[in-house]
Design a protein around this motif. Structure first.
Motif, mmCIF file in Angstrom:
data_model
loop_
_atom_site.group_PDB
_atom_site.id
_atom_site.type_symbol
_atom_site.label_atom_id
_atom_site.label_comp_id
_atom_site.label_asym_id
_atom_site.label_seq_id
_atom_site.Cartn_x
_atom_site.Cartn_y
_atom_site.Cartn_z
ATOM 1 N N TRP A 134 0.860 -1.190 0.000
ATOM 2 C CA TRP A 134 0.000 0.000 0.000
ATOM 3 C C TRP A 134 0.886 1.226 0.000
ATOM 4 O O TRP A 134 2.080 1.147 0.317
ATOM 5 C CB TRP A 134 -0.898 -0.026 1.239
ATOM 6 C CG TRP A 134 -2.287 0.509 1.061
ATOM 7 C CD1 TRP A 134 -2.821 1.613 1.656
ATOM 8 C CD2 TRP A 134 -3.345 -0.052 0.277
ATOM 9 N NE1 TRP A 134 -4.135 1.775 1.300
ATOM 10 C CE2 TRP A 134 -4.485 0.766 0.438
ATOM 11 C CE3 TRP A 134 -3.446 -1.155 -0.562
ATOM 12 C CZ2 TRP A 134 -5.696 0.525 -0.197
ATOM 13 C CZ3 TRP A 134 -4.644 -1.403 -1.195
ATOM 14 C CH2 TRP A 134 -5.753 -0.575 -1.013
ATOM 15 N N TRP A 136 1.169 3.714 2.000
ATOM 16 C CA TRP A 136 1.742 4.083 3.300
ATOM 17 C C TRP A 136 2.179 2.855 4.094
ATOM 18 O O TRP A 136 2.225 2.865 5.307
ATOM 19 C CB TRP A 136 0.747 4.912 4.114
ATOM 20 C CG TRP A 136 -0.646 4.349 4.163
ATOM 21 C CD1 TRP A 136 -1.148 3.466 5.075
ATOM 22 C CD2 TRP A 136 -1.723 4.637 3.272
ATOM 23 N NE1 TRP A 136 -2.454 3.181 4.807
ATOM 24 C CE2 TRP A 136 -2.845 3.894 3.706
ATOM 25 C CE3 TRP A 136 -1.852 5.449 2.144
ATOM 26 C CZ2 TRP A 136 -4.076 3.941 3.049
ATOM 27 C CZ3 TRP A 136 -3.081 5.485 1.500
ATOM 28 C CH2 TRP A 136 -4.172 4.749 1.950
ATOM 29 N N HIS A 139 -0.839 -3.212 4.141
ATOM 30 C CA HIS A 139 -2.270 -2.977 4.361
ATOM 31 C C HIS A 139 -2.972 -4.327 4.440
ATOM 32 O O HIS A 139 -2.781 -5.191 3.581
ATOM 33 C CB HIS A 139 -2.837 -2.151 3.208
ATOM 34 C CG HIS A 139 -4.295 -1.846 3.324
ATOM 35 N ND1 HIS A 139 -4.828 -1.116 4.363
ATOM 36 C CD2 HIS A 139 -5.343 -2.179 2.514
ATOM 37 C CE1 HIS A 139 -6.139 -0.999 4.191
ATOM 38 N NE2 HIS A 139 -6.474 -1.637 3.082
ATOM 39 N N HIS A 201 -4.907 9.673 2.246
ATOM 40 C CA HIS A 201 -5.177 8.233 2.286
ATOM 41 C C HIS A 201 -6.114 7.815 1.152
ATOM 42 O O HIS A 201 -6.976 6.957 1.318
ATOM 43 C CB HIS A 201 -5.754 7.841 3.643
ATOM 44 C CG HIS A 201 -4.806 8.087 4.782
ATOM 45 N ND1 HIS A 201 -3.617 7.408 4.909
ATOM 46 C CD2 HIS A 201 -4.849 8.958 5.813
ATOM 47 C CE1 HIS A 201 -2.977 7.835 5.991
ATOM 48 N NE2 HIS A 201 -3.696 8.780 6.550
ATOM 49 N N GLU A 203 -7.464 5.854 -1.822
ATOM 50 C CA GLU A 203 -7.290 4.452 -2.178
ATOM 51 C C GLU A 203 -7.208 4.293 -3.696
ATOM 52 O O GLU A 203 -7.516 5.227 -4.456
ATOM 53 C CB GLU A 203 -8.428 3.629 -1.581
ATOM 54 C CG GLU A 203 -8.435 3.694 -0.057
ATOM 55 C CD GLU A 203 -9.191 2.546 0.583
ATOM 56 O OE1 GLU A 203 -9.775 1.731 -0.153
ATOM 57 O OE2 GLU A 203 -9.185 2.468 1.819
#
Length: 222
Positions: A134, A136, A139, A201, A203
């Motif tokens: 992911w 960051w 995930h 964040h 997606e």
């Protein structure tokens, strides 16, 4: 009992230190001045530009103007302007020797034990929880039985399915680090190279939708 402080001796020592420092600074200035004449100057323009770019990043003591003149054959501000533009352009015909592209991001191959466990889930038509790549970091996602089978076939394919996008879009999202290229054209007619970033964040599916809509950087009204 401590000895009395010798004020005059301390001042004399300080003056000597300052004199030595100034002498060193003068020597440094002289050495920098010799760079203009002593700097290697390859006769081949491509080699000269490669050398100038490498020296720019590894030898900050060398004045940029000297390297710019070496790389472009121009002088003064024109040399610096052209040098910095060519050095940072994506389509430069002289790639920087120091810029090593990292391996594409994605999910690593399954370890034998992981594959065995996932295969059991697939055989029993069960879902499974996996850690996928992911923006960051790792995930956690719940894979459906069909997504488990895709993950066994190709981890990136399974991760993309769990993210609601295609494999290509998922990998493009990772590579972009969440940014999309500005859709505006520059005065030269080329597409702007600046990136436009969404929510921290955002997606993959949201990123794909934003890329399809297009967006503009702050310079072009975004």
């Amino acid at each position: 009992m401590s000895e009395p402080f010798d004020h005059d001796a301390a001042l004399e020592a300080l003056a000597q230190d300052i004199q030595a420092l100034r002498a060193a600074e003068d020597d440094l200035r002289r050495r920098k001045a010799t760079l203009r004449t002593d700097l290697p100057r390859p006769s081949d323009p491509i080699a000269a530009r490669r050398f100038a770019i490498a020296a720019y990043w590894t030898a900050p003591e060398v004045p940029t103007e000297i390297l710019a003149e070496l790389a472009t054959g121009l002088s003064g501000g024109k040399a610096i302007y052209k040098f910095t533009r060519e050095m940072t352009a994506r389509d430069s015909d002289v790639p920087c020797m120091l810029c090593v592209r990292e391996a594409p991001r994605g999910n690593p191959p399954l370890e034998p034990f992981e594959r065995e466990i996932l295969q059991l889930h697939a055989d029993r038509d069960q879902s499974a929880t996996m850690q996928i790549e992911w923006l960051w970091g790792a995930h956690s996602v719940d894979l459906t039985p069909d997504q488990v089978r895709l993950y066994l076939q190709d981890p990136d394919l399974g991760a993309a399915a769990a993210s609601g996008v295609s494999r290509d879009d998922y990998l493009a999202w990772l590579e972009s680090e969440g940014g999309i290229q500005c859709g505006a054209a520059t005065q030269s007619g080329r597409r702007c190279l600046r990136s436009v970033y969404g929510a921290p964040h955002e997606e993959p599916a949201e990123w794909v939708q934003r890329r399809a809509r297009g967006d503009y950087c702050h310079i072009h009204g975004g």
